[in-house]
Each structure stands twice: as structure tokens, then as C-alpha cells.
Design a protein around this motif. Structure first.
Motif: not given
Length: 269
Positions: A235-248
Motif C-alpha cells: 500500500i505504501a509503495g503504490v500510494w507513496n506513503l510512509a511504510p512504517g506508519g502504514t504498517i502500524v
């Protein structure tokens, strides 16, 4: 998806899969032993080690590991000194870690020291050396827990009975603390020191809702951890989000869904 063909994202997935196993697994033992806050404590101490590593030109993650392991021994020492108030050990070591990190950050300003990737995570910048470190920690954790699962089960649920049965409880306490330190240090660059505690505790909180046995809990925490890490990275890769925050946030969403379903089951019953 094209992003899966990118080398940096492949390294991120590998690192994420590794830490998605170890962090929730170790976190389960911590939560069941009511030591959830040890994740925050050791992560702050590890950041102090990372800062020192950056200052002196030493591999930052290795410096973080050394600091976190040293802190784990100090925690056990203080827990023994304050048996009735064991949580004091976490507060004392965390305070010391934050204080030391702040001083090192101040010194590092003149060297343009960048610690944001370790505070908030920078999984897309994982190097081959980082993967070797994270993979080594994963293998160590799986081997040790695999061979010591029964002993760890007894230590987790009844430490006094474990001592009476002849288990070296001090050794196992130190072992769990050291493994926790290793996992936290390895996870810092993936989700960041400020979020690593979530990866340790939220999958365990989810397992407490649905698991009916300890073995089920072990399986559930790993499954939830892996799903959150892999889905979060995609999700973070596709939408250019912060990976750590997205996971949490995904982990929190799973927890809320499970809590809602549990209430629904109770009403239906």
C-alpha cells in the motif's frame, strides 16, 4: 505491479518478512509477561547507539544492537533490585537512553547527522548488510524459541513454578531480554524506533482476542505480523506513503476489527 520488480522494494519485502516473524513472536512473550513497555525502552537506547555509530563512523545498526543488549542486562539487574516495583527498571533505562540520545544528537548537528530514518523507519534504504543482520537475528530467534518453547512457556506463565522445577530462570530472563534487544535493533530501520513497539505488541493483542491456546497464539501473531507488513509495504509503495506508519495503522485496524467481531459474537451468544 511494477514496484515488485524494483530491487530496493524487493530488499524491503525481504527485510519486512523477516521482521514480521520475529517482532510479533518476541512481542507475544513480552505481552504475556506484562513487559510490553520494554520495546519502547530498548528502542530509545538503541537509537542512542545508532547516534554514536553515526558520530564515530561505526555501522549504526550494530552500535544499536550493542547498546540495546547492554540495556537488556541493566534492566534485568534493576528488576532484581526492585522486585516489587519491576517497572521502575524500564523507566530508569528509558530515561537514560533518551538523555544519552539527546546529547549525541546535539553533538551530531555539526556533522549533519541524519537520524530520521532510524526514528521513523527507512525500509526502502535497506542495504545487503542490513538484510544479513536482520536475517541473522531472525534465524537466531527461530532456532532458540524452537528449541526452548516448552521452557519459555513455563517461564511466561509461572516463573516461580519454573524455578521450583529446576529451570535457570535468571538465564531465561536474560535470554528473552537479549533476543528482544536484537529484534528491536533489527526492526528500527524498518518501522523506526518510535513505532517498533507497535509491531511487538499489537499482533500479540490481536492473538489474545482469538487464540484459544498458547500454540495458536504463536501462529496467529506471526500471521498477523506478516500480513500487516506485506500489505503495508504494498500500500505504501503504490500510494507513496510512509511504510512504517502504514504498517502500524494496518495493525491497529486489524485489532479494531477483531474487537468489534468479538463484541458481535458475544451479543449473538
Amino acid at each position: 505491479m511494477e514496484i515488485l520488480e524494483l530491487e530496493f522494494f524487493q530488499r524491503a519485502l525481504i527485510g519486512g518478512v523477516f521482521i514480521g516473524i520475529t517482532a510479533p513472536l518476541i512481542g507475544l512473550f513480552l505481552v504475556l509477561r506484562r513487559l510490553s513497555m520494554i520495546g519502547d525502552t530498548l528502542s530509545h537506547v538503541a537509537i542512542a547507539g545508532v547516534a554514536l555509530g553515526l558520530l564515530i563512523g561505526f555501522y549504526p545498526l550494530a552500535a544499536g544492537v550493542i547498546f540495546a543488549i547492554a540495556a537488556s542486562f541493566a534492566i534485568e539487574k534493576l528488576r532484581k533490585a526492585y522486585k516489587t516495583y519491576a517497572e521502575l527498571s524500564l523507566a530508569i533505562i528509558m530515561s537514560g537512553g533518551i538523555a544519552l540520545a539527546s546529547i549525541l544528537f546535539t553533538w551530531g548537528k555539526s556533522f549533519s547527522m541524519n537520524v530520521n530514518s532510524y526514528l521513523f523507519g527507512s525500509i526502502y534504504t535497506l542495504s545487503t548488510g542490513d538484510l544479513y543482520l536482520i536475517g541473522g537475528v531472525t534465524i537466531a530467534v527461530l532456532v532458540i524459541i524452537g528449541f526452548q518453547l516448552k521452557e519459555l512457556f513455563l517461564m511466561t506463565f509461572d516463573e516461580e513454578a519454573a524455578a521450583v522445577s529446576g529451570l535457570p530462570t535468571r538465564f531465561y530472563n536474560v535470554m528473552i531480554s537479549v533476543l528482544t534487544a536484537l529484534v528491536i535493533s533489527a526492526a528500527i530501520k524498518i518501522v523506526g524506533a518510535l513505532l517498533v513497539s507497535a509491531l511487538l505488541t499489537i499482533p500479540a493483542a490481536c492473538s489474545l482476542i482469538v487464540a484459544r491456546s498458547f500454540r495458536q497464539s504463536v501462529i496467529i501473531v506471526v500471521v498477523i505480523g506478516e500480513l500487516a507488513v506485506i500489505a503495508g509495504l504494498l500500500i505504501a509503495g503504490v500510494w507513496n506513503l510512509a511504510p512504517g506508519g502504514t504498517i502500524v495503522l494496518l495493525l491497529i485496524a486489524v485489532l479494531l476489527i477483531l474487537l468489534t467481531l468479538r463484541k458481535g459474537f458475544r451479543r449473538a451468544g
